[in-house]
Design a protein around this motif. Structure first.
Motif, PDB file in Angstrom:
ATOM      1  N   UNK A 126       0.851  -1.190   0.000  1.00 35.51           N
ATOM      2  CA  UNK A 126       0.000   0.000   0.000  1.00 35.51           C
ATOM      3  C   UNK A 126       0.889   1.244   0.000  1.00 35.51           C
ATOM      4  N   UNK A 127       0.635   2.145  -0.928  1.00 35.14           N
ATOM      5  CA  UNK A 127       1.443   3.366  -1.041  1.00 35.14           C
ATOM      6  C   UNK A 127       0.587   4.474  -1.628  1.00 35.14           C
ATOM      7  N   UNK A 128       0.750   5.718  -1.160  1.00 33.47           N
ATOM      8  CA  UNK A 128       0.042   6.836  -1.775  1.00 33.47           C
ATOM      9  C   UNK A 128       0.409   6.929  -3.251  1.00 33.47           C
ATOM     10  N   UNK A 129      -0.510   7.415  -4.096  1.00 31.07           N
ATOM     11  CA  UNK A 129      -0.224   7.485  -5.532  1.00 31.07           C
ATOM     12  C   UNK A 129       1.067   8.219  -5.871  1.00 31.07           C
ATOM     13  N   UNK A 148      -6.922  10.162 -10.405  1.00 33.19           N
ATOM     14  CA  UNK A 148      -6.992  11.582 -10.749  1.00 33.19           C
ATOM     15  C   UNK A 148      -8.364  12.106 -10.350  1.00 33.19           C
ATOM     16  N   UNK A 149      -8.370  13.257  -9.686  1.00 33.15           N
ATOM     17  CA  UNK A 149      -9.626  13.862  -9.273  1.00 33.15           C
ATOM     18  C   UNK A 149     -10.156  14.792 -10.358  1.00 33.15           C
ATOM     19  N   UNK A 150     -11.446  15.060 -10.358  1.00 30.74           N
ATOM     20  CA  UNK A 150     -12.034  15.892 -11.415  1.00 30.74           C
ATOM     21  C   UNK A 150     -11.318  17.237 -11.543  1.00 30.74           C
ATOM     22  N   UNK A 154      -2.511  14.205 -13.070  1.00 31.24           N
ATOM     23  CA  UNK A 154      -1.195  13.883 -12.524  1.00 31.24           C
ATOM     24  C   UNK A 154      -0.148  14.042 -13.610  1.00 31.24           C
ATOM     25  N   UNK A 155       1.014  14.520 -13.212  1.00 26.28           N
ATOM     26  CA  UNK A 155       2.105  14.683 -14.174  1.00 26.28           C
ATOM     27  C   UNK A 155       2.444  13.343 -14.802  1.00 26.28           C
ATOM     28  N   UNK A 156       2.691  13.347 -16.097  1.00 24.88           N
ATOM     29  CA  UNK A 156       3.087  12.129 -16.805  1.00 24.88           C
ATOM     30  C   UNK A 156       4.599  11.963 -16.674  1.00 24.88           C
ATOM     31  N   UNK A 157       5.011  10.880 -16.065  1.00 22.53           N
ATOM     32  CA  UNK A 157       6.434  10.585 -15.930  1.00 22.53           C
ATOM     33  C   UNK A 157       6.937   9.910 -17.192  1.00 22.53           C
ATOM     34  N   UNK A 264     -10.932   9.233 -11.519  1.00 25.82           N
ATOM     35  CA  UNK A 264     -10.498   8.220 -12.479  1.00 25.82           C
ATOM     36  C   UNK A 264      -9.359   7.407 -11.872  1.00 25.82           C
ATOM     37  N   UNK A 265      -9.500   6.099 -11.865  1.00 25.03           N
ATOM     38  CA  UNK A 265      -8.483   5.207 -11.314  1.00 25.03           C
ATOM     39  C   UNK A 265      -7.743   4.544 -12.475  1.00 25.03           C
ATOM     40  N   UNK A 266      -6.412   4.529 -12.405  1.00 26.91           N
ATOM     41  CA  UNK A 266      -5.621   3.939 -13.485  1.00 26.91           C
ATOM     42  C   UNK A 266      -4.453   3.139 -12.913  1.00 26.91           C
ATOM     43  N   UNK A 267      -3.904   2.270 -13.748  1.00 25.39           N
ATOM     44  CA  UNK A 267      -2.708   1.515 -13.397  1.00 25.39           C
ATOM     45  C   UNK A 267      -1.614   1.899 -14.377  1.00 25.39           C
ATOM     46  N   UNK A 268      -0.402   2.094 -13.862  1.00 25.26           N
ATOM     47  CA  UNK A 268       0.733   2.492 -14.690  1.00 25.26           C
ATOM     48  C   UNK A 268       1.828   1.437 -14.631  1.00 25.26           C
ATOM     49  N   UNK A 269       2.571   1.324 -15.731  1.00 20.35           N
ATOM     50  CA  UNK A 269       3.723   0.418 -15.785  1.00 20.35           C
ATOM     51  C   UNK A 269       4.796   1.060 -16.643  1.00 20.35           C
TER      52      UNK A 269
END
Length: 301
Positions: A126-129, A148-150, A154-157, A264-269
């Motif tokens: 568990x970790x903050x976004x 992401x909130x309305x 979030x910055x794109x890495x 909006x909930x997303x997963x990043x890789x």
């Protein structure tokens, strides 16, 4: 010839800024990291760092080699992904996730994975976004789940790809049998919100300001189950996402916010890990668990 392990240490130093931070992240002693970087300087034949107060600053040569190190690590990950495609499940998938996903999505996702890929090992932290996405870039995790909130993004890495999982409604949470009917009725009430600097805190404060008041934040807590407990006991009000209640009866009264906002909930890789069968399997399971009515099996580009 440069050793990849030493190149990774330089890459970590470029990301984290201090030997102590690198040591904590990689579970090495600072002296070991210093020795390895000294050897890397000998291999390069040029100075890679210079003292800057209590920190080490990368020289121009150090920044150049750190950029090459990032590309070498990406290539190594691509090769490992190709090897894993011949033997799926050989490597564990490390996931950083938000608390609400642990409650509302993860149990079903792990059940799906146990049925589809019983040999795949999944490790969850568990970790903050904000932390999860940074550590994903630093290769501590293979996947990071964030939101992401309305009206906020979030910055794109660089080097990361995202896959949308779904939308999560946000609602006012007030004590049971509370007489409030909307946000305007909560002026002067005690509020519980997440810590200053988080996306959820910024968004919630803006909602209160748009309603004409500044929230009286008496409780600043990261744990959303603690939010629910405080609200249920009558000590506070707040704004909570529906994922927190999935599969359970809320102990609080939920009220709709104007406009029916959702996060909006997303997963990043990391881009080089896209070929890994384990990564693709976990993303597919997360998407199916978030929205059981829409089965998936691949990672969107």
């Amino acid at each position: 010839m440069f050793e990849l392990r030493r190149l990774r240490l330089l890459h970590e130093l470029a990301l984290r800024g201090t030997l102590a931070a690198v040591a904590e992240a990689l579970a090495y002693s600072p002296s070991t990291i210093s020795q390895q970087l000294t050897q890397l300087e000998r291999d390069a034949g040029v100075a890679l760092t210079v003292p800057d107060g209590r920190r080490l600053r990368l020289t121009e040569h150090g920044e150049l080699l750190a950029a090459h190190a990032a590309r070498a690590l990406d290539l190594d990950e691509q090769v490992r992904g190709s090897l894993e495609s011949l033997q799926p499940g050989v490597a564990a998938v490390r996931v950083a996730t938000m608390q609400t996903v642990v409650h509302g999505v993860l149990p079903r996702a792990l059940t799906l994975l146990a049925d589809r890929h019983p040999d795949l090992r999944v490790e969850v932290t568990e970790a903050p976004p904000e932390e999860g996405l940074f550590e994903l870039s630093a290769r501590r995790f293979d996947l990071a789940i964030a939101e992401q909130y309305p009206g906020q993004t979030r910055a794109h890495r660089a080097g990361l790809q995202r896959r949308a999982l779904g939308s999560d409604p946000l609602r006012l949470a007030v004590p049971p049998n509370d007489r409030a009917s909307g946000l305007a009725d909560l002026r002067g009430r005690a509020w519980v919100l997440e810590p200053t600097g988080t996306a959820s805190r910024r968004w919630a404060v803006q909602q209160c300001r748009a309603a004409g008041f500044e929230p009286d934040v008496r409780f600043e807590i990261a744990d959303l189950t603690a939010h629910a407990a405080l609200i249920a006991s009558g000590r506070a009000v707040g704004i909570l996402p529906d994922l927190l209640w999935r599969g359970a009866v809320p102990p609080v009264t939920l009220l709709d916010l104007p406009g029916g906002p959702v996060r909006d909930v997303f997963v990043a890789h990391r881009e080089p890990s896209a070929l890994r069968p384990g990564i693709r399997a976990v993303i597919a399971a997360l998407a199916d668990a978030f929205d059981p009515g829409t089965p998936t099996s691949t990672v969107d580009g």
